[in-house]
Scaffold this motif. Structure first.
Motif, PDB file in Angstrom:
ATOM      1  N   THR A 130       6.381   3.095   2.650  1.00 31.83           N
ATOM      2  CA  THR A 130       6.769   2.884   1.276  1.00 31.83           C
ATOM      3  C   THR A 130       6.960   1.394   1.039  1.00 31.83           C
ATOM      4  O   THR A 130       7.275   0.646   1.945  1.00 31.83           O
ATOM      5  N   THR A 131       6.779   0.974  -0.186  1.00 25.34           N
ATOM      6  CA  THR A 131       6.972  -0.438  -0.502  1.00 25.34           C
ATOM      7  C   THR A 131       7.669  -0.567  -1.838  1.00 25.34           C
ATOM      8  O   THR A 131       7.257  -1.334  -2.677  1.00 25.34           O
ATOM      9  N   HIS A 132       8.683   0.218  -2.024  1.00 28.07           N
ATOM     10  CA  HIS A 132       9.370   0.129  -3.309  1.00 28.07           C
ATOM     11  C   HIS A 132      10.234  -1.120  -3.369  1.00 28.07           C
ATOM     12  O   HIS A 132      10.940  -1.448  -2.439  1.00 28.07           O
ATOM     13  N   MET A 169       0.837  -1.204   0.000  1.00 21.57           N
ATOM     14  CA  MET A 169       0.000   0.000   0.000  1.00 21.57           C
ATOM     15  C   MET A 169       0.864   1.242   0.000  1.00 21.57           C
ATOM     16  O   MET A 169       2.065   1.164   0.110  1.00 21.57           O
ATOM     17  N   GLY A 170       0.235   2.338  -0.125  1.00 26.17           N
ATOM     18  CA  GLY A 170       0.944   3.599   0.040  1.00 26.17           C
ATOM     19  C   GLY A 170       1.812   3.935  -1.143  1.00 26.17           C
ATOM     20  O   GLY A 170       2.631   3.140  -1.561  1.00 26.17           O
ATOM     21  N   PHE A 176       8.044  12.891   1.816  1.00 28.57           N
ATOM     22  CA  PHE A 176       9.222  12.372   1.123  1.00 28.57           C
ATOM     23  C   PHE A 176      10.374  12.444   2.113  1.00 28.57           C
ATOM     24  O   PHE A 176      10.750  13.536   2.550  1.00 28.57           O
ATOM     25  N   ILE A 177      10.872  11.291   2.489  1.00 29.47           N
ATOM     26  CA  ILE A 177      11.897  11.216   3.532  1.00 29.47           C
ATOM     27  C   ILE A 177      13.240  11.055   2.845  1.00 29.47           C
ATOM     28  O   ILE A 177      13.543  10.009   2.269  1.00 29.47           O
ATOM     29  N   PHE A 198       7.980   4.738   7.687  1.00 25.22           N
ATOM     30  CA  PHE A 198       6.598   4.876   8.144  1.00 25.22           C
ATOM     31  C   PHE A 198       6.367   6.294   8.655  1.00 25.22           C
ATOM     32  O   PHE A 198       7.240   6.878   9.287  1.00 25.22           O
ATOM     33  N   VAL A 199       5.178   6.790   8.395  1.00 27.72           N
ATOM     34  CA  VAL A 199       4.786   8.089   8.938  1.00 27.72           C
ATOM     35  C   VAL A 199       3.547   7.867   9.792  1.00 27.72           C
ATOM     36  O   VAL A 199       2.578   7.249   9.356  1.00 27.72           O
ATOM     37  N   GLN A 200       3.620   8.344  11.038  1.00 30.86           N
ATOM     38  CA  GLN A 200       2.467   8.310  11.937  1.00 30.86           C
ATOM     39  C   GLN A 200       2.244   9.727  12.404  1.00 30.86           C
ATOM     40  O   GLN A 200       3.194  10.424  12.734  1.00 30.86           O
ATOM     41  N   ASN A 201       0.993  10.134  12.425  1.00 26.29           N
ATOM     42  CA  ASN A 201       0.775  11.489  12.896  1.00 26.29           C
ATOM     43  C   ASN A 201      -0.461  11.582  13.772  1.00 26.29           C
ATOM     44  O   ASN A 201      -1.394  10.791  13.650  1.00 26.29           O
ATOM     45  N   ASP A 202      -0.429  12.534  14.676  1.00 24.06           N
ATOM     46  CA  ASP A 202      -1.624  12.884  15.436  1.00 24.06           C
ATOM     47  C   ASP A 202      -1.720  14.410  15.413  1.00 24.06           C
ATOM     48  O   ASP A 202      -1.034  15.061  14.639  1.00 24.06           O
ATOM     49  N   ASN A 203      -2.563  14.963  16.260  1.00 24.48           N
ATOM     50  CA  ASN A 203      -2.772  16.415  16.204  1.00 24.48           C
ATOM     51  C   ASN A 203      -1.521  17.205  16.539  1.00 24.48           C
ATOM     52  O   ASN A 203      -1.364  18.339  16.116  1.00 24.48           O
ATOM     53  N   SER A 204      -0.641  16.600  17.322  1.00 25.83           N
ATOM     54  CA  SER A 204       0.481  17.397  17.802  1.00 25.83           C
ATOM     55  C   SER A 204       1.797  17.102  17.111  1.00 25.83           C
ATOM     56  O   SER A 204       2.659  17.967  17.048  1.00 25.83           O
ATOM     57  N   SER A 205       1.971  15.891  16.571  1.00 26.72           N
ATOM     58  CA  SER A 205       3.279  15.584  15.992  1.00 26.72           C
ATOM     59  C   SER A 205       3.190  14.684  14.768  1.00 26.72           C
ATOM     60  O   SER A 205       2.201  13.990  14.548  1.00 26.72           O
ATOM     61  N   ILE A 206       4.270  14.753  13.995  1.00 27.05           N
ATOM     62  CA  ILE A 206       4.461  13.836  12.871  1.00 27.05           C
ATOM     63  C   ILE A 206       5.677  12.999  13.231  1.00 27.05           C
ATOM     64  O   ILE A 206       6.738  13.538  13.570  1.00 27.05           O
ATOM     65  N   ASN A 207       5.514  11.684  13.211  1.00 27.11           N
ATOM     66  CA  ASN A 207       6.584  10.786  13.628  1.00 27.11           C
ATOM     67  C   ASN A 207       6.997   9.903  12.464  1.00 27.11           C
ATOM     68  O   ASN A 207       6.159   9.413  11.716  1.00 27.11           O
ATOM     69  N   ILE A 208       8.298   9.717  12.345  1.00 29.65           N
ATOM     70  CA  ILE A 208       8.847   8.912  11.258  1.00 29.65           C
ATOM     71  C   ILE A 208       9.600   7.735  11.857  1.00 29.65           C
ATOM     72  O   ILE A 208      10.349   7.899  12.838  1.00 29.65           O
TER      73      ILE A 208
END
Ligand SMILES: [Cu+2]
Length: 243
Positions: free
Chosen positions: A27-29, A1-2, A107-108, A37-47
């Motif tokens: 990503t699944t290249h 996915m993704g 894009f990381i 992986f990217v996870q986010n909530d209202n306060s932060s974006i986590n990689i």
């Protein structure tokens, strides 16, 4: 996915089941040994950076003064952010989430020491955006002069042909131009589907001249970042590359 949902070019109806599920995106290249992986909530974006076995990837080369550059665009390729999340643990980075509700792609940009890696879009959602904001259409610019905060930049493109070297040169006030992240400018290029990512640096230390090659014909969005008077600005351009 993704990251795969736009491949068909039928990008009006972005698949809602897989591409934009809340929670993890990654990503699944095939050629990449890194899952980002990217996870986010209202306060932060986590990689989170992991190898195929799920172990954290923590050894990153410093590239342009940082171990990790995070470029975020919205699905329409209108919004653009270039930020540097802080390392919080092995293969873990975080940054404050100030994004308005919307559909985004991350894009990381990293250089892992022991793993092959290709930058791929990682889709993520902030808040509860309306589905009406899905889909995108870029129109090539007819005017290659852009003004941001009263600073003007004019782009000159040596050739609009795919598969051959292209020089992007920028006319701008260089009196207050200073190095930013170790270069006199940075150019980020995405194809119209927000899938192919290119990060280009100047071909020499003195002039804002960039060399790249567009492999395929199509419409591309270019953000040219320059630091003038201590402020970094991204100047957006849209060009069409032909066969
Ligand atoms: Cu950066």
């Amino acid at each position: 996915m993704g990251g795969k949902q736009d491949e068909s070019g039928g990008h009006q109806e972005v698949d809602s089941e897989s591409g934009h599920a809340h929670g993890d995106s990654s990503t699944t290249h095939d050629g990449s040994e890194v899952n980002a992986f990217v996870q986010n909530d209202n306060s932060s974006i986590n990689i989170f950076l992991k190898d195929k076995a799920g172990n954290p990837i923590d050894e990153l080369e410093v590239n342009h003064e940082r171990k990790l550059h995070l470029i975020i665009v919205d699905e329409q390729l209108q919004k653009y952010y270039h930020v540097h999340p802080e390392r919080t643990g092995e293969g873990e980075f975080t940054i404050e989430n100030n994004l308005p509700d919307g559909f985004y792609k991350a894009f990381i940009d990293i250089k892992p020491k022991n793993f092959t890696y290709k930058v791929e879009p990682v889709p993520f959602i902030v808040g509860n955006p309306s589905d009406a904001t899905h889909g995108h259409e870029l129109n090539p610019d007819t005017n290659f002069s852009k003004t941001v905060d009263e600073e003007s930049v004019t782009l000159k493109v040596s050739s609009f042909k795919a598969g051959e070297p292209v020089t992007l040169s920028f006319d701008l006030d260089q009196t207050n131009l200073t190095s930013y992240l170790g270069a006199m400018g940075h150019v980020v290029i995405l194809d119209e589907y927000g899938k192919e990512f290119l990060h280009v640096h100047p071909s020499n230390d003195n002039e804002p001249i960039f060399e790249t090659t567009f492999d395929k014909p199509g419409i591309y969005k270019i953000w040219a970042e320059f630091k003038q008077n201590g402020t970094v600005r991204a100047f957006p351009f849209v060009i069409e590359i032909k066969k």
